[in-house]
Design an enzyme around this catalytic site. Structure first.
Site, mmCIF file in Angstrom:
data_model
loop_
_atom_site.group_PDB
_atom_site.id
_atom_site.type_symbol
_atom_site.label_atom_id
_atom_site.label_comp_id
_atom_site.label_asym_id
_atom_site.label_seq_id
_atom_site.Cartn_x
_atom_site.Cartn_y
_atom_site.Cartn_z
ATOM 1 N N ASP A 1 71.028 28.501 12.227
ATOM 2 C CA ASP A 1 70.733 29.705 12.998
ATOM 3 C C ASP A 1 71.463 29.546 14.338
ATOM 4 O O ASP A 1 72.105 28.522 14.587
ATOM 5 C CB ASP A 1 69.222 29.879 13.161
ATOM 6 C CG ASP A 1 68.871 31.326 13.527
ATOM 7 O OD1 ASP A 1 69.782 32.073 13.956
ATOM 8 O OD2 ASP A 1 67.696 31.718 13.397
HETATM 9 C C1 BGC Z 1 68.435 35.041 14.502
HETATM 10 C C2 BGC Z 1 69.163 35.194 13.184
HETATM 11 C C3 BGC Z 1 70.438 35.972 13.407
HETATM 12 C C4 BGC Z 1 71.259 35.259 14.459
HETATM 13 C C5 BGC Z 1 72.581 35.936 14.744
HETATM 14 C C6 BGC Z 1 69.322 34.497 15.606
HETATM 15 O O1 BGC Z 1 68.683 34.517 16.827
HETATM 16 O O2 BGC Z 1 67.331 34.189 14.341
HETATM 17 O O3 BGC Z 1 68.345 35.845 12.268
HETATM 18 O O4 BGC Z 1 71.118 36.102 12.199
HETATM 19 O O5 BGC Z 1 70.529 35.208 15.673
HETATM 20 O O6 BGC Z 1 72.399 37.114 15.414
#
Ligand code: BGC
Length: 739
Positions: free
Chosen positions: A255
């Site tokens: 993530d």
């Molecule tokens: C989120 C993800 C997301 C990523 C990119 C993160 O903060 O938890 O779900 O895909 O950001 O935007």
């Protein structure tokens, strides 16, 4: 492939230059310098597509293109406008994940996936960072709207359909957040502590189903820890379970974490670090050079990334149009939203209301509909159809005196927000406007002038914070007064009241649900939301959604509430103990027989269905369960059949029943029938035994129950399994402290 140059690697080795082809990944790997390898496992900016979340880096020398990663899950999330460019880049806002799951219609979810996949492709992206697959452990999780259910089977099957749909367009998905990211509070550090059984049966099962059934190109590890290590540093999770046991052959990306232990991630099998920082590249090079990280371990991740790259549209040089067919997709979102709506109450069959009515529309959210949740799951769509537009298009006459009051209030609130933009900024999406009090005399006039009242209640939530109990899970005082006064006034005039719930999550209903005549759970239904709600209210579409989570009487009835930060704020923020184990959602309520407000699997229709005597029989692969459903009512409709299985006594202690399969009929006309057949394997019936570290299906007498909800079992059939069935697993991911 041309060997036209040589390059000096950091260790002084001479590297040949080759160009990446779909069949020369090993050769390219050999030709890469250490710097290039380190670059490939660390993400970079998504230059080609403004607003996309991230990318893999380009290495021009080797013909490795950048690939673009974009959010997800309710549609593609990119910037709708670009500097010095008159074109727009809006994407379709589809219903949120919870709404899609409540359709229980995998073919429909696959269609939605196809549309989203097409937008990924046509906007020049390669991977959609979706679907969100975490389990609804508590209704307070701020991101539940992105996720599907409290049940891993529903989660896995719906996710698999979504992945198949998106990937049918030649782009990838990233199933997320692997795993146990069921709360937002302290999500970057919390240790989700749980038994191996709960982990395997509840929090990993959905991912296992999606990986085995649909082969997503990528998996996104989560921010949190499980039983000690961060998931992105857990070899037991990312290699032993995901790859060795389930056969996953794609890449794992983090993530959007930032700096953590690079060597631990690579050794765990976390191939790609997002969003990626130059410091990570330097760190990897240093670690390889100092011997803290074996280059062979780095090579494994690099090779997997190369194998991923050759599948991407970027590698194929796909000429994207930037003009996907948004009109066609709007039709799919309208249809999928209606099918995910759940009719919770319809006393006196006040719905469908037809379209020759004058309606008083209460609740500020009616005029400012919430299409989706906030954070990275928020789509930059061109418009949102609110309830007013939906009702008007459906031919209903909306009482304009009341509508004007609300519209002025909305303008006032909007100007306040413009004067002092919220501190949390654009990322957090559009907040729900505060509800406004309406005095009883005003409501009394409406009750005289209209045939029916609609009250919309709205909620917003999203990434980064969990919800609160007071005035969020429960009604606010203004909302309670509004429902009370509107119901009293309209009922005195002998006119019905319908409540529409426009939210992505569960709320308390027990204390007020007796008041209105009907309650329609519209969820956050995407950009066509107002049309979709009107389609259901007027009967143009029959509601056929069912709940994929329990609606409890109180928060405190949920076993997870004993250990959820926003219910027990004094509890440690560093560790969330899953003391309830597998007793999540209906598994707990059906075993303890504790009453709920609306049970798992519940949802009304405008028609009725009869269930035949079912047949369960053995096949070469396992078993099949069939049942014939007949529409016994006066209107066309679809029925979801839920197959719950109760295991023989004597084996592992199990919930009273567990959902093991489901199916949905096509639209059946009155008197029409359809036979539904569900296939199950013996593995599907297994539970995880920690003392043997194996999935076990005990022999003995099983009961197969065919339900319209977990509390509404319409038919049962016994099944005798003569031999037990076992699948041995690895003894990994043990809790690192007492539960
Ligand atoms: C989120 C993800 C997301 C990523 C990119 C993160 O903060 O938890 O779900 O895909 O950001 O935007």
């Amino acid at each position: 492939m041309a060997a036209c140059a040589i390059v000096l690697g950091s260790a002084g080795t001479i590297k040949a230059q080759v160009t990446l082809q779909s069949n020369n990944v090993d050769e390219v790997l050999k030709a890469m310098t250490l710097e290039e390898k380190a670059m490939l496992v660390v993400g970079g900016p998504a230059q080609r597509v403004p607003g996309a979340a991230g990318a893999t880096r380009e290495i021009e020398r080797l013909g490795i293109p950048a690939s673009i990663l974009t959010d997800g899950p309710a549609g593609v999330r990119i910037n709708p406008k670009r500097e010095n460019d008159e074109n727009t880049y809006y994407c379709t806002g589809f219903p949120v994940g919870t709404a899609l799951a409540c359709t229980w219609n995998t073919a429909l979810v696959e269609d939605v996936g196809k549309c989203i996949g097409n937008e990924v492709l046509e906007y020049g992206c390669d991977v959609l960072l979706a679907p969100g697959m975490n389990i609804h452990r508590s209704p307070l999780c701020g991101r539940n709207f992105e996720y599907y259910s409290e049940d891993p089977l529903v989660t896995g099957k719906i996710a698999a359909a979504y992945v198949r749909g998106v990937q049918s367009q030649g782009v990838g998905t990233s199933v997320k957040h692997f795993a146990a990211n069921s709360q937002e509070t302290n999500r970057m550090n919390v240790n989700e502590l749980m038994s191996q059984r709960a982990l395997r049966e509840i929090y990993l099962k959905g991912f296992e189903i999606a990986v085995r059934d649909a082969a997503p190109w990528t998996v996104m590890s989560s921010y949190n820890r499980i039983n000690g290590p961060f998931t992105q540093e857990s070899r037991e999770l990312l290699t032993t379970i995901l790859r060795d046991e389930w056969g996953f052959d794609g890449i794992v990306m983090t993530d959007w974490t930032g700096l953590r232990n690079t060597a631990a991630q690579i050794q765990a099998g976390n191939d790609l670090m997002e969003p990626g920082e130059d410091a990570q590249i330097k760190d990897i090079i240093n670690k390889v050079q100092s011997g803290a990280l074996a280059e062979a371990d780095l090579d494994i991740c690099v090779k997997r990334i190369l194998q991923y790259i050759v599948k991407t549209p970027a590698f194929r040089g796909y000429k994207y149009s930037n003009t996907p067919d948004l009109k066609a997709h709007a039709e799919v979102t309208r249809r999928s939203a209606t099918e995910g709506m759940v009719l919770l109450k319809n006393e006196g069959a006040v719905l469908p209301m037809g379209n020759a009515k004058t309606v008083s529309v209460f609740g500020i959210t009616s005029y400012d509909f919430v299409a989706g949740g906030s954070g990275s799951g928020d789509v930059n769509k061109a418009y949102t159809i609110d309830l007013m537009q939906g009702l008007t298009e459906a031919g209903l006459k909306v009482n304009s005196k009341l509508a004007n009051v609300y519209q002025s209030y909305k303008a006032y609130q909007t100007s306040l927000t413009a004067a002092a933009p919220p501190r949390r900024g654009w990322f957090w999406g559009k907040a729900v406007l505060p509800e406004v009090a309406v005095s009883r005399p005003v409501i009394d006039v409406q009750a005289q002038e209209s045939d029916l009242a609609i009250i919309t209640l709205g909620r917003q939530a999203g990434e980064g914070t969990d919800r609160h109990e007071d005035g969020d899970f429960t009604l606010t005082e203004i909302e309670r007064q509004l429902i009370t006064d509107v119901c009293n006034a309209f009922h005195l005039a002998n006119k019905p009241v319908v409540v529409v719930l426009n939210m992505g999550n569960v709320m308390e209903t027990t204390s007020w649900k007796a008041m209105p005549d009907a309650i329609l759970l519209a969820w956050q239904p995407g950009q066509e939301g107002g049309y979709s709600v009107a389609d259901v209210l007027t009967g143009k579409a029959d509601p056929s959604g069912k709940l994929t989570m329990t609606w409890p009487n109180n928060l405190i009835d949920l076993p997870s509430s004993a250990n959820f930060p926003n219910v027990r704020p004094a509890a440690s923020r560093d560790v969330t103990k899953h003391a309830e184990g597998i007793d999540v959602g209906y598994r707990y309520f059906c075993t303890s027989k504790k009453p709920v407000s609306y049970p798992f699997g519940f949802g009304l229709s405008y028609t009725t269905f009869a269930y035949s005597k079912p047949v369960v029989k053995a096949t070469k692969e396992g078993l099949t369960a069939s049942i014939t459903i007949t529409n016994t009512g006066l209107r066309a409709g679809k029925e979801v059949v839920e197959l719950y299985v109760s295991a023989p006594a004597g084996g592992l202690v199990k919930p009273a029943c567990e959902l093991k399969a489901f199916a949905k009929t096509r639209e059946l006309q009155p008197k029409e029938s359809q036979t539904l057949t569900m296939n199950l394997s013996l593995y599907d019936l297994a539970s995880y035994n920690e003392s043997t570290q194996a999935w076990e299906t005990a022999s003995g007498k099983y009961t197969f129950s065919f339900g319209a909800s977990v509390e509404d079992i319409r038919a049962t059939a016994p099944y005798h399994l003569s031999k037990p069935y076992t699948v041995k697993c690895h003894d990994v991911m043990k809790p690192n402290m007492p539960l």
